[in-house]
Motif scaffolding. Structure first.
Motif, PDB file in Angstrom:
ATOM      1  N   PHE A 253     -49.590 -59.972  94.804  1.00 11.46           N
ATOM      2  CA  PHE A 253     -50.624 -59.921  95.863  1.00 11.46           C
ATOM      3  C   PHE A 253     -51.130 -58.677  95.557  1.00 11.46           C
ATOM      4  O   PHE A 253     -52.340 -58.440  96.007  1.00 11.46           O
ATOM      5  CB  PHE A 253     -49.785 -59.870  97.175  1.00 11.46           C
ATOM      6  CG  PHE A 253     -49.115 -61.159  97.363  1.00 11.46           C
ATOM      7  CD1 PHE A 253     -50.037 -62.281  98.006  1.00 11.46           C
ATOM      8  CD2 PHE A 253     -48.032 -61.409  96.841  1.00 11.46           C
ATOM      9  CE1 PHE A 253     -49.541 -63.442  98.164  1.00 11.46           C
ATOM     10  CE2 PHE A 253     -47.433 -62.619  97.176  1.00 11.46           C
ATOM     11  CZ  PHE A 253     -48.279 -63.694  97.924  1.00 11.46           C
ATOM     12  N   ILE A 254     -50.646 -57.499  94.834  1.00 12.93           N
ATOM     13  CA  ILE A 254     -51.641 -56.390  94.462  1.00 12.93           C
ATOM     14  C   ILE A 254     -52.437 -56.467  93.706  1.00 12.93           C
ATOM     15  O   ILE A 254     -52.234 -56.852  92.410  1.00 12.93           O
ATOM     16  CB  ILE A 254     -50.429 -55.174  94.048  1.00 12.93           C
ATOM     17  CG1 ILE A 254     -49.396 -55.112  95.132  1.00 12.93           C
ATOM     18  CG2 ILE A 254     -51.226 -53.999  93.789  1.00 12.93           C
ATOM     19  CD1 ILE A 254     -48.324 -53.983  94.819  1.00 12.93           C
ATOM     20  N   GLY A 255     -53.766 -56.335  93.864  1.00 11.57           N
ATOM     21  CA  GLY A 255     -54.793 -56.812  93.095  1.00 11.57           C
ATOM     22  C   GLY A 255     -55.331 -58.106  93.054  1.00 11.57           C
ATOM     23  O   GLY A 255     -56.329 -58.565  92.160  1.00 11.57           O
ATOM     24  N   SER A 256     -54.647 -58.932  93.975  1.00 13.87           N
ATOM     25  CA  SER A 256     -55.090 -60.417  94.034  1.00 13.87           C
ATOM     26  C   SER A 256     -56.455 -60.757  94.704  1.00 13.87           C
ATOM     27  O   SER A 256     -56.949 -61.750  94.989  1.00 13.87           O
ATOM     28  CB  SER A 256     -54.017 -61.356  94.616  1.00 13.87           C
ATOM     29  OG  SER A 256     -53.777 -60.948  95.926  1.00 13.87           O
ATOM     30  N   GLU A 257     -57.081 -59.708  95.352  1.00 13.12           N
ATOM     31  CA  GLU A 257     -58.392 -59.543  96.335  1.00 13.12           C
ATOM     32  C   GLU A 257     -58.078 -60.797  97.446  1.00 13.12           C
ATOM     33  O   GLU A 257     -59.106 -61.264  97.946  1.00 13.12           O
ATOM     34  CB  GLU A 257     -59.252 -60.023  95.316  1.00 13.12           C
ATOM     35  CG  GLU A 257     -59.390 -58.911  94.276  1.00 13.12           C
ATOM     36  CD  GLU A 257     -60.832 -58.826  93.531  1.00 13.12           C
ATOM     37  OE1 GLU A 257     -61.836 -59.010  94.086  1.00 13.12           O
ATOM     38  OE2 GLU A 257     -60.740 -59.059  92.349  1.00 13.12           O
ATOM     39  N   GLY A 258     -57.003 -60.864  98.019  1.00 11.08           N
ATOM     40  CA  GLY A 258     -56.761 -61.877  99.193  1.00 11.08           C
ATOM     41  C   GLY A 258     -57.232 -63.480  98.600  1.00 11.08           C
ATOM     42  O   GLY A 258     -56.984 -64.159  99.578  1.00 11.08           O
ATOM     43  N   ALA A 259     -56.884 -63.587  97.245  1.00  8.08           N
ATOM     44  CA  ALA A 259     -57.048 -65.098  97.133  1.00  8.08           C
ATOM     45  C   ALA A 259     -55.797 -65.789  96.996  1.00  8.08           C
ATOM     46  O   ALA A 259     -55.800 -66.899  96.732  1.00  8.08           O
ATOM     47  CB  ALA A 259     -57.515 -65.131  95.688  1.00  8.08           C
ATOM     48  N   LEU A 260     -54.701 -65.187  97.100  1.00  9.26           N
ATOM     49  CA  LEU A 260     -53.175 -65.708  96.866  1.00  9.26           C
ATOM     50  C   LEU A 260     -52.514 -65.721  98.374  1.00  9.26           C
ATOM     51  O   LEU A 260     -51.818 -66.621  98.538  1.00  9.26           O
ATOM     52  CB  LEU A 260     -52.222 -65.070  96.009  1.00  9.26           C
ATOM     53  CG  LEU A 260     -52.840 -64.974  94.543  1.00  9.26           C
ATOM     54  CD1 LEU A 260     -51.853 -64.547  93.561  1.00  9.26           C
ATOM     55  CD2 LEU A 260     -53.142 -66.534  94.015  1.00  9.26           C
ATOM     56  N   PHE A 503     -50.340 -71.416  94.966  1.00  7.37           N
ATOM     57  CA  PHE A 503     -50.367 -70.737  96.138  1.00  7.37           C
ATOM     58  C   PHE A 503     -51.429 -71.226  97.326  1.00  7.37           C
ATOM     59  O   PHE A 503     -50.812 -71.091  98.553  1.00  7.37           O
ATOM     60  CB  PHE A 503     -50.579 -69.239  96.018  1.00  7.37           C
ATOM     61  CG  PHE A 503     -49.429 -68.417  95.692  1.00  7.37           C
ATOM     62  CD1 PHE A 503     -48.702 -67.630  96.554  1.00  7.37           C
ATOM     63  CD2 PHE A 503     -48.844 -68.435  94.186  1.00  7.37           C
ATOM     64  CE1 PHE A 503     -47.449 -67.052  96.070  1.00  7.37           C
ATOM     65  CE2 PHE A 503     -47.862 -67.780  93.674  1.00  7.37           C
ATOM     66  CZ  PHE A 503     -47.089 -67.044  94.542  1.00  7.37           C
ATOM     67  N   ASP A 504     -52.553 -71.780  96.790  1.00  8.25           N
ATOM     68  CA  ASP A 504     -53.510 -72.194  97.741  1.00  8.25           C
ATOM     69  C   ASP A 504     -54.422 -73.361  97.055  1.00  8.25           C
ATOM     70  O   ASP A 504     -55.410 -73.314  96.681  1.00  8.25           O
ATOM     71  CB  ASP A 504     -54.486 -71.054  97.679  1.00  8.25           C
ATOM     72  CG  ASP A 504     -55.863 -71.506  98.734  1.00  8.25           C
ATOM     73  OD1 ASP A 504     -55.668 -72.111  99.367  1.00  8.25           O
ATOM     74  OD2 ASP A 504     -56.782 -70.540  98.555  1.00  8.25           O
ATOM     75  N   PRO A 505     -53.572 -74.737  97.240  1.00 12.21           N
ATOM     76  CA  PRO A 505     -54.183 -75.807  96.697  1.00 12.21           C
ATOM     77  C   PRO A 505     -55.321 -76.189  97.035  1.00 12.21           C
ATOM     78  O   PRO A 505     -56.287 -76.890  96.533  1.00 12.21           O
ATOM     79  CB  PRO A 505     -52.997 -76.723  96.825  1.00 12.21           C
ATOM     80  CG  PRO A 505     -52.160 -76.202  97.854  1.00 12.21           C
ATOM     81  CD  PRO A 505     -52.228 -74.813  98.066  1.00 12.21           C
ATOM     82  N   ASN A 506     -55.613 -75.886  98.197  1.00 11.59           N
ATOM     83  CA  ASN A 506     -56.968 -76.356  98.974  1.00 11.59           C
ATOM     84  C   ASN A 506     -58.026 -75.237  98.744  1.00 11.59           C
ATOM     85  O   ASN A 506     -59.215 -75.467  99.196  1.00 11.59           O
ATOM     86  CB  ASN A 506     -56.897 -76.513 100.508  1.00 11.59           C
ATOM     87  CG  ASN A 506     -56.071 -77.854 100.650  1.00 11.59           C
ATOM     88  OD1 ASN A 506     -56.245 -78.840 100.047  1.00 11.59           O
ATOM     89  ND2 ASN A 506     -55.414 -77.928 101.830  1.00 11.59           N
ATOM     90  N   GLY A 507     -57.687 -74.144  98.041  1.00  8.56           N
ATOM     91  CA  GLY A 507     -58.649 -73.217  97.649  1.00  8.56           C
ATOM     92  C   GLY A 507     -59.474 -72.604  98.986  1.00  8.56           C
ATOM     93  O   GLY A 507     -60.586 -72.189  98.772  1.00  8.56           O
ATOM     94  N   ILE A 508     -58.555 -72.390 100.219  1.00  9.19           N
ATOM     95  CA  ILE A 508     -59.397 -71.655 101.380  1.00  9.19           C
ATOM     96  C   ILE A 508     -59.421 -70.266 101.478  1.00  9.19           C
ATOM     97  O   ILE A 508     -60.341 -69.755 101.973  1.00  9.19           O
ATOM     98  CB  ILE A 508     -58.676 -72.376 102.566  1.00  9.19           C
ATOM     99  CG1 ILE A 508     -57.390 -71.740 102.707  1.00  9.19           C
ATOM    100  CG2 ILE A 508     -58.673 -73.939 102.589  1.00  9.19           C
ATOM    101  CD1 ILE A 508     -56.710 -71.913 104.153  1.00  9.19           C
ATOM    102  N   LEU A 509     -58.816 -69.678 100.549  1.00  5.29           N
ATOM    103  CA  LEU A 509     -58.565 -68.419 100.736  1.00  5.29           C
ATOM    104  C   LEU A 509     -59.683 -67.649  99.711  1.00  5.29           C
ATOM    105  O   LEU A 509     -59.548 -67.569  98.474  1.00  5.29           O
ATOM    106  CB  LEU A 509     -57.268 -67.703 100.205  1.00  5.29           C
ATOM    107  CG  LEU A 509     -56.119 -68.138 101.226  1.00  5.29           C
ATOM    108  CD1 LEU A 509     -54.600 -67.578 100.878  1.00  5.29           C
ATOM    109  CD2 LEU A 509     -56.373 -67.473 102.687  1.00  5.29           C
ATOM    110  N   ASN A 510     -60.517 -66.799 100.314  1.00  6.73           N
ATOM    111  CA  ASN A 510     -61.564 -65.932  99.553  1.00  6.73           C
ATOM    112  C   ASN A 510     -62.364 -66.776  98.566  1.00  6.73           C
ATOM    113  O   ASN A 510     -62.206 -66.386  97.335  1.00  6.73           O
ATOM    114  CB  ASN A 510     -61.015 -64.784  99.221  1.00  6.73           C
ATOM    115  CG  ASN A 510     -61.819 -63.342  99.438  1.00  6.73           C
ATOM    116  OD1 ASN A 510     -62.857 -63.670 100.214  1.00  6.73           O
ATOM    117  ND2 ASN A 510     -61.744 -62.323  98.797  1.00  6.73           N
TER     118      ASN A 510
END
Length: 518
Positions: A253-260, A503-510
């Motif tokens: 999560f460090i450096g993931s820019e809120g995408a995970l 982590f985000d199968p629907n791709g909703i995060l950022n």
């Protein structure tokens, strides 16, 4: 209604229909959108190749559901005048059209929000202090903005071990003020410390001027809590300095820019505050001299060296001309800031003084001053930290935060200056010599397609040829995501995409950030 107003209103409605954003909650906001379109061009208009993802559109019923979830004043924002600052980035170069800002106070509320968004397939844009420089902190289209501004509680501080536990919305400067009361400091220091959030710092793996001394956040963060896209709370909030049980998930999560996932809490190791700090501001004739002094400073100042920063003459000039800041020394082609910090004031001062005298004697340094009090230190640091602010007074700023081998470090500035010539107002270089991080900035009166085409992809190709990194500490965001292959292999990017899907199968995060389109 006058004919020009009718035309403007028609254009706005056409734009909303083109983007697929028309809903029952939109029509009343068209007049405001008409006005704000004049201020900052929409990201989706400047980059017409962008296509909105297959995400759901908000309705009034959805807004009402979030209002029930977040009771109280100013926790669910829908008024366009309230949303304007959240939709526009700090540089005023990226702008979305979100219709909704949500401001949770607890991890559980973040979890409840994401459960709804994942189920209904609403895109979500996590946002901290909105000080990002690559378009990663604002929507591209109409993503729901989840602001951490109310998640600002300091949970605990163990003064003995130096471990701070806090929520993600705490402002970095406030955290530093808090720990300093216990003779500690935060392991990172940024020019935006008065407004940036620690959660955003973690999400972008921010560096800053203290990295030379204390390393990156990957080493300073002991524990972390994040909420995944489906609302599951991932608890990795260890406060142990050594824990080798299984995969170290917090590092993802460090450096993931809120995408995970959205970071909600962190446990951070804070170093002991130094008893004495000294700061020298020096003028030099060449960048080779800058490198020679850096090499010598590591040898002769070693354990007390805490920062080594540089500015070229144009960087200082933009501060003195645009912000009316006074330089403490005469004009020179290059300037460096050397900071030392330690436990013995007399020893440290003598060591620095002897080092500077040697540099002056051999001619590597032509002029210089040493700050005698906190006020002078703040002024000198302001010359370095306010360059980004000063550049905005030129009009539009094309910003590049890169890592390069030191032998190639300043050549990028020279080559870019030659390439853009008189078409740009100025080309400047400054940054962290201590960790190989160059801040390259080009300005023009307004956004200019010709200037932009001269810069990109030339700058990324130049960096890739020298095996540098196109992003040193700001992340990729929206602006750099399609250039990731200049720094990472295709197999590495494929692995990143697999982790994102897990982590985000629907791709909703950022969405539209960090990773390139397929």
């Amino acid at each position: 209604m006058h004919s020009c107003q009718l035309i403007r209103s028609h254009i706005v409605r056409k734009l909303w229909r083109k983007l697929g954003l028309v809903s029952s909650a939109v029509s009343s906001r068209e007049a405001h959108i008409t006005n704000t379109l004049r201020a900052v061009e929409l990201t989706s208009v400047r980059y017409p190749y962008l296509k909105r993802g297959n995400y759901s559109k908000l309705t009034d019923q959805d807004v009402a559901q979030f209002e029930r979830l977040l009771p109280g004043e100013q926790r669910v924002l829908t008024d366009p005048s309230d949303l304007e600052g959240y939709n526009t980035d700090w540089l005023k170069i990226c702008r979305g059209i979100s219709q909704l800002v949500l401001k949770p106070k607890t991890t559980e509320e973040v979890s409840d929000i994401l459960k709804i968004c994942n189920e209904k397939k609403f895109a979500v844009n996590p946002q901290g202090g909105n000080t990002g420089l690559v378009g990663g902190s604002v929507p591209v289209f109409d993503e729901i903005i989840l602001s951490t501004s109310l998640m600002n509680n300091i949970i605990s501080l163990d003064a003995l071990s130096g471990i701070l536990t806090c929520q993600a919305g705490c402002i970095l400067g406030n955290l530093n003020d808090h720990v300093s009361q216990h003779n500690l400091i935060m392991p990172l220091d940024l020019g935006a410390k008065g407004s940036c959030h620690i959660g955003g710092n973690l999400a972008t793996n921010a560096g800053g001027i203290r990295l030379l001394r204390y390393g990156s956040l990957h080493g300073s963060v002991l524990g972390l809590e994040a909420v995944l896209a489906n609302g599951e709370i991932l608890d990795c909030m260890s406060t142990l300095r050594k824990d080798n049980t299984g995969y170290d998930l917090k590092q993802l999560f460090i450096g993931s820019e809120g995408a995970l996932g959205i970071i909600t809490k962190a446990a951070i190791l804070c170093p002991q505050k130094s008893n004495t700090v000294n700061l020298a501001f020096l003028g030099l004739d060449s960048f080779n001299d800058v490198l020679d002094v850096f090499r010598d400073s590591k040898k002769h100042l070693s354990e007390i060296l805490s920062a080594f920063e540089f500015l070229d003459s144009e960087s200082l000039k933009v501060c003195t001309s645009n912000l009316q800041l006074a330089s403490p020394i005469a004009q020179h082609p290059f300037y460096i800031l050397i900071e030392t910090s330690g436990s013995n004031g007399t020893h440290d001062e003598e060591k620095l003084t002897q080092f500077l005298e040697t540099l002056m004697t051999v001619g590597k340094v032509k002029d210089g001053t040493v700050a005698v009090d906190d006020k002078q230190m703040q002024h000198i640091w302001g010359l370095r930290e306010r360059v980004a602010e000063a550049l905005l007074h030129d009009g539009y700023c094309y910003k590049y935060d890169v890592s390069l081998p030191l032998h190639d470090f300043y050549n990028l500035v020279l080559d870019m200056r030659s390439r853009v010539g008189h078409k740009a107002t100025r080309v400047v270089g400054y940054g962290h010599v201590g960790d190989g991080n160059l801040h390259l900035n080009i300005t023009s009166p307004s956004y200019d397609e010709e200037v932009a085409s001269l810069i990109e992809p030339f700058v990324y190709d130049w960096i890739a040829e020298r095996r540098g990194s196109i992003s040193a500490e700001h992340g990729l965001g929206f602006k750099k995501r399609h250039y990731i292959y200049h720094s990472k292999s295709r197999s590495a990017v494929a692995a990143m995409k697999a982790i994102k899907h897990l982590f985000d199968p629907n791709g909703i995060l950022n969405p539209y950030k960090t990773l390139p389109d397929d």
